[in-house]
Design an enzyme around this catalytic site. Structure first.
Site, PDB file in Angstrom:
ATOM      1  N   ASN A 165      75.778   1.564   3.337  1.00  0.00           N
ATOM      2  CA  ASN A 165      75.886   2.950   2.022  1.00  0.00           C
ATOM      3  C   ASN A 165      76.312   3.608   2.458  1.00  0.00           C
ATOM      4  O   ASN A 165      75.635   4.520   3.034  1.00  0.00           O
ATOM      5  CB  ASN A 165      74.887   2.131   1.055  1.00  0.00           C
ATOM      6  CG  ASN A 165      74.731   3.359  -0.281  1.00  0.00           C
ATOM      7  OD1 ASN A 165      76.368   3.856  -0.837  1.00  0.00           O
ATOM      8  ND2 ASN A 165      74.210   3.230  -0.483  1.00  0.00           N
ATOM      9  N   LYS A 192      77.362   6.163   0.385  1.00  0.00           N
ATOM     10  CA  LYS A 192      76.569   7.223  -0.431  1.00  0.00           C
ATOM     11  C   LYS A 192      78.233   8.300  -0.222  1.00  0.00           C
ATOM     12  O   LYS A 192      78.928   7.912   0.008  1.00  0.00           O
ATOM     13  CB  LYS A 192      75.981   8.130  -0.166  1.00  0.00           C
ATOM     14  CG  LYS A 192      74.435   7.322   0.137  1.00  0.00           C
ATOM     15  CD  LYS A 192      73.448   7.469   0.342  1.00  0.00           C
ATOM     16  CE  LYS A 192      72.232   6.508   0.047  1.00  0.00           C
ATOM     17  NZ  LYS A 192      70.746   6.355   0.460  1.00  0.00           N
ATOM     18  N   HIS A 245      71.941   1.729  -8.112  1.00  0.00           N
ATOM     19  CA  HIS A 245      71.098   1.978  -6.759  1.00  0.00           C
ATOM     20  C   HIS A 245      70.393   3.080  -7.650  1.00  0.00           C
ATOM     21  O   HIS A 245      70.674   3.268  -8.482  1.00  0.00           O
ATOM     22  CB  HIS A 245      71.939   3.210  -5.711  1.00  0.00           C
ATOM     23  CG  HIS A 245      71.459   3.592  -4.351  1.00  0.00           C
ATOM     24  ND1 HIS A 245      70.559   4.219  -5.057  1.00  0.00           N
ATOM     25  CD2 HIS A 245      70.879   3.024  -3.743  1.00  0.00           C
ATOM     26  CE1 HIS A 245      70.258   4.913  -3.464  1.00  0.00           C
ATOM     27  NE2 HIS A 245      70.673   3.984  -2.707  1.00  0.00           N
ATOM     28  N   GLU A 305      69.448   6.463  -6.834  1.00  0.00           N
ATOM     29  CA  GLU A 305      70.363   7.454  -6.959  1.00  0.00           C
ATOM     30  C   GLU A 305      71.435   7.771  -8.317  1.00  0.00           C
ATOM     31  O   GLU A 305      71.450   8.168  -9.033  1.00  0.00           O
ATOM     32  CB  GLU A 305      71.309   7.974  -5.562  1.00  0.00           C
ATOM     33  CG  GLU A 305      69.993   8.060  -4.016  1.00  0.00           C
ATOM     34  CD  GLU A 305      70.940   8.246  -2.937  1.00  0.00           C
ATOM     35  OE1 GLU A 305      72.122   7.225  -2.912  1.00  0.00           O
ATOM     36  OE2 GLU A 305      70.265   7.771  -2.472  1.00  0.00           O
ATOM     37  N   GLU A 310      65.507  -1.663  -2.567  1.00  0.00           N
ATOM     38  CA  GLU A 310      64.906  -0.395  -1.954  1.00  0.00           C
ATOM     39  C   GLU A 310      63.755   0.875  -2.981  1.00  0.00           C
ATOM     40  O   GLU A 310      63.922   1.060  -3.579  1.00  0.00           O
ATOM     41  CB  GLU A 310      66.307  -0.361  -1.832  1.00  0.00           C
ATOM     42  CG  GLU A 310      67.147  -0.617  -1.372  1.00  0.00           C
ATOM     43  CD  GLU A 310      68.281   0.434  -0.973  1.00  0.00           C
ATOM     44  OE1 GLU A 310      69.084   0.590   0.187  1.00  0.00           O
ATOM     45  OE2 GLU A 310      69.114   1.148  -2.210  1.00  0.00           O
ATOM     46  N   GLY A 359      66.027   7.250   1.999  1.00  0.00           N
ATOM     47  CA  GLY A 359      66.626   8.488   2.876  1.00  0.00           C
ATOM     48  C   GLY A 359      65.540   9.292   3.587  1.00  0.00           C
ATOM     49  O   GLY A 359      65.610  10.737   4.185  1.00  0.00           O
ATOM     50  N   SER A 378      65.352   3.573   4.876  1.00  0.00           N
ATOM     51  CA  SER A 378      64.842   3.925   6.248  1.00  0.00           C
ATOM     52  C   SER A 378      64.991   3.238   7.201  1.00  0.00           C
ATOM     53  O   SER A 378      64.497   2.600   8.499  1.00  0.00           O
ATOM     54  CB  SER A 378      64.156   4.588   5.871  1.00  0.00           C
ATOM     55  OG  SER A 378      64.500   5.971   5.936  1.00  0.00           O
TER      56      SER A 378
END
Ligand code: PGA
Length: 274
Positions: A13, A15, A98, A100, A171, A177, A216
């Protein structure tokens, strides 16, 4: 029946990162290994680089995915991209829900479910991200969140007989991250729970749907996570921007897939719903 039915899948991904120059370099480095991958590999670039990726990856075994789609089929939706447009660029997968997107764009479970329906209607496989925040974990609501996020999408897809085309990515939001990875046993526990949630809809689909871990995942923790019976691959953010790191995670998955094909029938997961 178990993990031997599920090919390991490693998804990058990217991003909102890259330029034409860095995308070309990354594709070159990853694509050079594409005939000896040993497991399924997908990259999800930003929309504007899909065409470039499509051209380069068409000569490789790496599949193309996108990071989002509209919940609508077409029309006056300025700035949106439809599932059929992605299929036009030979995308096979699309990331949905996701954290985000949920946090920065206010996407709710119903939006994610509508997007999943658009995806399957266009022949794309949705990779639906689920996961609890740190606060939700600390207050004992992890299972409630995973059950709700998985259930809304599974409801929508099971209705039309599309559950088999689903991939779920667990996730944990606190791991994305952050450099803090879920331990293999915390991740396995969540994966087994998600599989049980899917089993409410179809026992067969629950054994065939792949559940990826994301948050991560790096070369130094990938093998331990990927060895868990219900972890079928990884959704890789930061490490997917570095060809060496990404390929080393792919290698870990491929090595485990090879072992799994030889020994798997004895390995089964068990989980009792709380
Ligand atoms: P990360 O991102 O690997 O950088 O934690 C994973 C993701 O957000 O999909």
């Amino acid at each position: 029946m178990g993990a031997e039915l599920r090919r390991k899948l490693v998804v990058g991904n990217w991003k909102m990162n890259g330029s034409r120059q860095t995308v070309r370099a990354l594709l070159g480095a990853v694509g050079a290994r594409s005939k000896t991958l040993g497991c399924e590999v997908v990259v999800c670039p930003p929309f504007v680089y899909l065409d470039l990726c499509d051209v380069v990856l068409s000569a490789t075994d790496i599949a193309l995915g996108a990071q989002d789609i509209s919940e609508h089929a077409s029309g006056a939706r300025t700035g949106d991209v439809s599932a059929t447009m992605l299929a036009d660029f030979h995308c096979r997968y699309v990331l949905l829900g996701h954290s985000e997107r949920r946090t920065c764009h206010g996407e709710c479970d119903d939006t994610v479910a509508r997007k999943a329906l658009q995806a399957v209607a266009a022949g794309l496989s949705p990779i639906v991200c689920v996961g609890e925040t740190r606060e939700e974990r600390q207050t004992g609501r992890t299972y409630e969140v995973l059950s709700r996020q998985t259930g809304v999408v599974a409801d929508a897809l099971a209705d039309g007989g599309h559950l088999m085309s689903l991939t779920v990515a667990y996730e944990p939001v606190w791991a994305i991250g952050s450099g803090v990875t879920a331990t293999a046993s915390v991740a396995q526990d969540a994966h087994a729970f998600i599989r049980q949630c899917l089993a409410r809809y179809s026992a067969t689909a629950s054994q065939r749907v792949r559940i990826l871990y994301g948050g991560s995942m790096k070369p130094d923790n990938a093998a331990e996570l990927l060895a868990m019976p219900d972890i079928d691959g990884g959704l890789i953010g930061g490490a997917s921007l570095d060809a060496q790191q990404f390929l080393s995670i792919v290698d870990a998955a491929a090595g485990l897939e090879a072992v799994q094909q030889e020994t798997e029938p004895s390995r089964t997961s068990s989980f009792t719903l709380p």
